[in-house]
Design an enzyme around this catalytic site. Sequence first.
Site, mmCIF file in Angstrom:
data_model
loop_
_atom_site.group_PDB
_atom_site.id
_atom_site.type_symbol
_atom_site.label_atom_id
_atom_site.label_comp_id
_atom_site.label_asym_id
_atom_site.label_seq_id
_atom_site.Cartn_x
_atom_site.Cartn_y
_atom_site.Cartn_z
ATOM 1 N N LYS A 111 -7.126 70.924 37.081
ATOM 2 C CA LYS A 111 -7.390 71.158 35.657
ATOM 3 C C LYS A 111 -7.605 72.629 35.341
ATOM 4 O O LYS A 111 -7.238 73.089 34.267
ATOM 5 C CB LYS A 111 -8.592 70.326 35.188
ATOM 6 C CG LYS A 111 -8.266 68.844 35.074
ATOM 7 C CD LYS A 111 -9.395 68.068 34.420
ATOM 8 C CE LYS A 111 -9.041 66.595 34.293
ATOM 9 N NZ LYS A 111 -10.203 65.772 33.952
ATOM 10 N N LYS A 194 3.292 56.637 37.157
ATOM 11 C CA LYS A 194 2.311 55.600 36.817
ATOM 12 C C LYS A 194 2.155 55.501 35.305
ATOM 13 O O LYS A 194 2.381 56.476 34.581
ATOM 14 C CB LYS A 194 0.976 55.868 37.512
ATOM 15 C CG LYS A 194 0.086 56.902 36.872
ATOM 16 C CD LYS A 194 -1.345 56.782 37.428
ATOM 17 C CE LYS A 194 -2.297 57.572 36.558
ATOM 18 N NZ LYS A 194 -3.697 57.463 36.956
ATOM 19 N N LYS A 197 -1.345 57.217 29.451
ATOM 20 C CA LYS A 197 -1.289 57.562 28.038
ATOM 21 C C LYS A 197 -0.578 58.903 27.814
ATOM 22 O O LYS A 197 0.226 59.056 26.903
ATOM 23 C CB LYS A 197 -2.712 57.625 27.498
ATOM 24 C CG LYS A 197 -2.759 57.876 26.016
ATOM 25 C CD LYS A 197 -3.901 57.141 25.374
ATOM 26 C CE LYS A 197 -3.879 57.451 23.903
ATOM 27 N NZ LYS A 197 -4.665 56.545 23.116
HETATM 28 P P1 AMP Z 1 -7.715 56.513 33.157
HETATM 29 O O1 AMP Z 1 -7.248 55.622 32.078
HETATM 30 O O2 AMP Z 1 -6.611 57.322 33.788
HETATM 31 O O3 AMP Z 1 -8.965 57.295 32.841
HETATM 32 O O4 AMP Z 1 -8.158 55.544 34.348
HETATM 33 C C1 AMP Z 1 -9.149 54.547 34.208
HETATM 34 C C2 AMP Z 1 -9.084 53.649 35.422
HETATM 35 O O5 AMP Z 1 -7.847 52.902 35.421
HETATM 36 C C3 AMP Z 1 -9.122 54.406 36.766
HETATM 37 O O6 AMP Z 1 -9.946 53.677 37.679
HETATM 38 C C4 AMP Z 1 -7.685 54.402 37.224
HETATM 39 O O7 AMP Z 1 -7.593 54.386 38.643
HETATM 40 C C5 AMP Z 1 -7.093 53.120 36.593
HETATM 41 N N1 AMP Z 1 -5.674 53.289 36.185
HETATM 42 C C6 AMP Z 1 -5.202 54.110 35.205
HETATM 43 N N2 AMP Z 1 -3.846 54.032 35.071
HETATM 44 C C7 AMP Z 1 -3.435 53.119 36.001
HETATM 45 C C8 AMP Z 1 -2.143 52.591 36.387
HETATM 46 N N3 AMP Z 1 -1.009 52.967 35.788
HETATM 47 N N4 AMP Z 1 -2.117 51.669 37.364
HETATM 48 C C9 AMP Z 1 -3.254 51.257 37.979
HETATM 49 N N5 AMP Z 1 -4.499 51.727 37.681
HETATM 50 C C10 AMP Z 1 -4.597 52.652 36.712
#
Ligand code: AMP
Length: 328
Positions: A111, A194, A197
């Site tokens: 970051k 992956k 958003k």
């Molecule tokens: P984030 O939305 O990136 O802050 O992630 C929130 C949680 O969701 C974290 O524990 C990530 O590891 C999980 N996560 C986010 N995106 C994915 C994805 N595409 N597949 C699996 N787990 C995800």
Amino acid sequence: MSRIFSGIQPSGELHIGNYLGAVKNWVALQAQYESYFCVVDLHAITAAYAPDDLRRRTREMAASLLAAGLDPERCTLFVQSRVPEHTELQWIFNTVAPLGELERQTQFKEKRERQEQVMAGLLNYPVLQAADILLYLADSVPVGEDQVQHLELSRVIARNWNARFSPEGHPYFPEPQAKLTPTRRIVGLDGNAKMSKSLNNTIGLLETPDEIWAKLRPAVTDPARIKKSDPGNPDKCAVIFGLHQAFSPPAVVAEVDAKCRSAGWGCIDCKKVLFEHMNVELTPIRTRAQTFAEQPSLVDEALDAGAEKARVVAGRTMAHVKERMGLA
Ligand code: AMP
Ligand code: TRP
């Protein structure tokens, strides 16, 4: 009963990647553990943001979590900034968090590259995360793999604080362990990365069936399969086959595998079956979300009650901490 804590940034509505990768697991765990789940708005302000937008995203995330099945009767769901003890313990932990370890965090290093001027909050982000977890004396933290390094640092902080302020052999803070979520990564609709958003390749948890179908229909499948009569390879179909594995029962996944390899189904047939099973899981979530949209006071009440419950535990921890540190 062992305690779990996890946090999620207020990015607005959940998408099916973070639902399947994290939140669905929290919903299951709340029945087995004393559970604390937190929308971490104080972490979110380490990135540029607009205040009204943050307010909206925080509420949306809380409503999504409730719709996904977090039950305020079974877990404590709250917004981080409503419990000021998080920032209080964070300051204390700054005095036992080694600078070198903070500077070594991969997320910080990534970051910082993207900022013109790096602020101290970005460096201290994992110290606040340690305070989140340890205020509730949680020993287990359900997260994805990307958080493992932050949890190692939480253990260093707990150990350093214990070494100074706990009697020998009676550590006050537990050393929290990551409880890695079983669901593999959900691939985004573009099939390249992956679901995330920031990559604009998501299906929102609360999107309507029409919106979901409009995204599934053109989604990439096995690129070698050009005509319906060409046999396909599910292992080369990361998006659609991946979603089948997440949403369809095992017998259907086996059928999909066979029908794809034998060209018994075309990709659209396969997507229709997926769509059906996604609806089975997502319809009750959308229905609950609708209730919260019509009665926003239900979300407010849940968050008020959550903050109140959290503050009781957090206040008790802070009293012990201050007593041991000569601050009270
Ligand atoms: P984030 O939305 O990136 O802050 O992630 C929130 C949680 O969701 C974290 O524990 C990530 O590891 C999980 N996560 C986010 N995106 C994915 C994805 N595409 N597949 C699996 N787990 C995800
Ligand atoms: N840093 C975590 C993330 O980006 C969010 C988070 C904040 C968290 N505090 C936490 C996760 C405490 C687990 C425990 O996903």
